[in-house]
Write an enzyme that holds these catalytic residues in place. Structure first.
Site, short mmCIF file in Angstrom:
data_model
loop_
_atom_site.label_atom_id
_atom_site.label_comp_id
_atom_site.label_asym_id
_atom_site.label_seq_id
_atom_site.Cartn_x
_atom_site.Cartn_y
_atom_site.Cartn_z
N SER A 96 4.37 11.04 -1.78
CA SER A 96 3.10 11.75 -1.85
C SER A 96 2.37 11.47 -0.46
CB SER A 96 2.45 10.82 -3.00
OG SER A 96 3.10 11.31 -4.11
N LYS A 171 0.20 17.80 -5.60
CA LYS A 171 0.53 16.40 -6.32
C LYS A 171 -0.96 16.03 -6.04
CE LYS A 171 1.80 12.18 -6.81
NZ LYS A 171 2.10 12.01 -8.25
N LYS A 239 -4.66 5.86 -1.94
CA LYS A 239 -4.31 6.76 -1.06
C LYS A 239 -4.33 8.07 -1.49
CE LYS A 239 0.13 7.29 -1.55
NZ LYS A 239 1.15 7.99 -1.57
N1 LIG Z 1 5.12 4.80 -8.91
C1 LIG Z 1 4.84 5.72 -9.63
O1 LIG Z 1 4.50 5.84 -10.69
C2 LIG Z 1 4.75 6.86 -8.57
C3 LIG Z 1 4.62 8.06 -9.37
C4 LIG Z 1 4.69 9.39 -8.63
C5 LIG Z 1 4.64 9.31 -7.15
N2 LIG Z 1 4.65 8.04 -6.83
C6 LIG Z 1 4.61 8.22 -5.12
O2 LIG Z 1 5.92 7.87 -4.67
C7 LIG Z 1 6.00 7.28 -3.59
C8 LIG Z 1 6.72 6.05 -3.86
O3 LIG Z 1 6.02 5.23 -4.56
P1 LIG Z 1 6.75 3.69 -5.28
O4 LIG Z 1 5.92 3.68 -6.54
O5 LIG Z 1 8.18 3.90 -5.21
O6 LIG Z 1 6.24 2.91 -4.03
P2 LIG Z 1 6.88 1.59 -3.85
O7 LIG Z 1 7.52 0.51 -4.85
O8 LIG Z 1 5.55 0.85 -2.86
O9 LIG Z 1 8.07 1.62 -2.67
C9 LIG Z 1 7.48 2.27 -1.36
C10 LIG Z 1 8.86 2.57 -0.46
O10 LIG Z 1 8.72 3.03 0.60
C11 LIG Z 1 9.10 2.06 1.63
N3 LIG Z 1 8.35 2.09 3.08
C12 LIG Z 1 7.09 1.74 3.10
N4 LIG Z 1 6.47 2.13 4.22
C13 LIG Z 1 7.58 2.13 5.27
C14 LIG Z 1 7.95 2.28 6.53
N5 LIG Z 1 6.90 2.27 7.30
N6 LIG Z 1 9.33 2.23 6.85
C15 LIG Z 1 10.09 2.37 6.20
N7 LIG Z 1 10.12 2.31 4.77
C16 LIG Z 1 8.81 2.21 4.27
C17 LIG Z 1 9.23 0.83 0.97
O11 LIG Z 1 10.00 -0.11 1.81
P3 LIG Z 1 10.23 -1.71 1.39
O12 LIG Z 1 10.93 -1.75 0.36
O13 LIG Z 1 10.89 -2.34 2.74
O14 LIG Z 1 8.61 -2.08 1.42
C18 LIG Z 1 9.50 1.26 -0.49
O15 LIG Z 1 11.18 1.63 -0.29
C19 LIG Z 1 4.55 7.14 -3.06
O16 LIG Z 1 4.04 8.18 -2.24
C20 LIG Z 1 3.76 7.19 -4.21
O17 LIG Z 1 2.54 7.77 -4.13
C21 LIG Z 1 4.82 6.80 -7.37
#
Ligand SMILES: NC(=O)c1ccc[n+]([C@@H]2O[C@H](COP(=O)([O-])OP(=O)(O)OC[C@H]3O[C@@H](n4cnc5c(N)ncnc54)[C@H](OP(=O)(O)O)[C@@H]3O)[C@@H](O)[C@H]2O)c1
Length: 297
Positions: A96, A171, A239
């Site tokens: 996102s 989104k 965010k």
């Molecule tokens: N969780 C939900 O319910 C949900 C639903 C819909 C959409 N989303 C969206 O989906 C996306 C992922 O969400 P999530 O919940 O999976 O978040 P998350 O658990 O915090 O995972 C974030 C991922 O991004 C990686 N990352 C962050 N900064 C980075 C960088 N500078 N270089 C390389 N890798 C990096 C992290 O790596 P590390 O493991 O090394 O930290 C991790 O793999 C976001 O944009 C969020 O808004 C989430």
């Protein structure tokens, strides 16, 4: 079957990539924190040494990282996807992020012969594991058509929103509703408690009628149990509302409810609760009302 690459194995990336692996595709993964790949590697995925290496090993690369900066880094940065790409590679960024960043990355990809879709999702990690996400897609129609069978493996509702950046725009619109609805659900539980109601009564009555929301249905029971284990973090919701407010500024649109919801999320972050679930905003409202939401015995 495709050679798929998956970059970003957080709360969402892990179950999503697992569904692609379980469908029989060959899968190469990379995550900044390597530990998070353990389960996938045990299930048969290959480890790519970098995002670049993942691109070299794949025909279609998915990225699922936190925000605009992270997407730019893993795609356009040193050792990123575009350094390992060749013409004909397809890139699907499911993070996102801000629509203008989606468009900018897509233009840089196109210059290298890589077609990119922005395809963020809606739905929690549990829905990701079940293949029941909502997927919003922007980018070239023919690339969308080529990827559709993979999207169908991941999602129950797939919406083509238009050209590059329109998936990430949709989104923002979706999460504006979600952010405000969670805030409204939290306000209702705090007011109910202070007014002498059992918060369970609020959850029950709002399961029918016009006040029914997915926010109360999914977060209400967790809020009253004080379970703030992250499904979608307060930081990520902050965010998304911040990006929506920037878009609104550009479009000359006022978003009063989203502005207030964002401020409560900001307070949650300032209190060190950014990594907890976004429904932790209830605790900020509790402090403002000097009350604690709890179920009656
Ligand atoms: N969780 C939900 O319910 C949900 C639903 C819909 C959409 N989303 C969206 O989906 C996306 C992922 O969400 P999530 O919940 O999976 O978040 P998350 O658990 O915090 O995972 C974030 C991922 O991004 C990686 N990352 C962050 N900064 C980075 C960088 N500078 N270089 C390389 N890798 C990096 C992290 O790596 P590390 O493991 O090394 O930290 C991790 O793999 C976001 O944009 C969020 O808004 C989430």
């Amino acid at each position: 079957m495709h050679r798929i690459g998956f970059i970003g194995l957080g709360l969402m990336g892990q179950p999503m990539s697992r569904r692609l692996l379980d469908a029989g595709h060959s899968l190469t993964v990379w995550n900044r924190t390597a530990d998070k790949a353990k389960g996938l590697l045990a299930a048969g995925a290959a480890w790519g040494a970098s995002a670049l290496a993942v691109a070299q090993a794949s025909d279609i690369v998915f990225t699922m990282v936190t925000d605009s900066a992270a997407s730019e880094e893993v795609i356009c940065g040193r050792g990123g996807v575009l350094e390992g790409s060749r013409p004909g590679l397809i890139l699907v960024d499911m993070s996102s992020i801000a629509p203008e960043i989606s468009r900018s990355i897509a233009a840089r990809a196109q210059a290298k012969g890589v077609s990119m879709l922005d395809a963020p999702v809606t739905g929690a990690p549990r829905l990701a594991a079940e293949g029941k996400l909502g997927i919003m897609v922007g980018g070239p129609r023919e690339t969308f058509a080529a990827c559709r069978p993979l999207f169908e493996r991941l999602g129950a509702k797939i919406v083509y929103a238009g050209g590059s950046g329109m998936g990430t725009t949709l989104k923002l619109v979706n999460n504006l509703i979600l952010g405000v609805a969670i805030e409204a659900a939290a306000e209702a539980l705090v007011l109910a408690t202070k007014a002498g109601l059992d918060p369970q009564a609020v959850i029950e009555i709002t399961s029918v009628g016009g006040a029914r929301t997915g926010a109360m249905e999914t977060r209400g029971p967790r809020m009253v149990r004080r379970d703030f284990t992250p499904h979608f973090s307060a930081s990520n919701m902050y965010k998304d509302l911040s990006t929506a407010l920037r878009l609104a500024e550009e479009c000359g649109v006022s978003l009063p409810a989203a502005s207030i919801s964002r401020e409560i999320l900001r307070a949650a972050k300032s209190q060190g609760k950014g990594d907890q679930d976004s429904c932790v905003v209830m605790t900020v409202l509790e402090a403002m009302a000097n009350t604690i939401v709890k179920l009656r015995d």
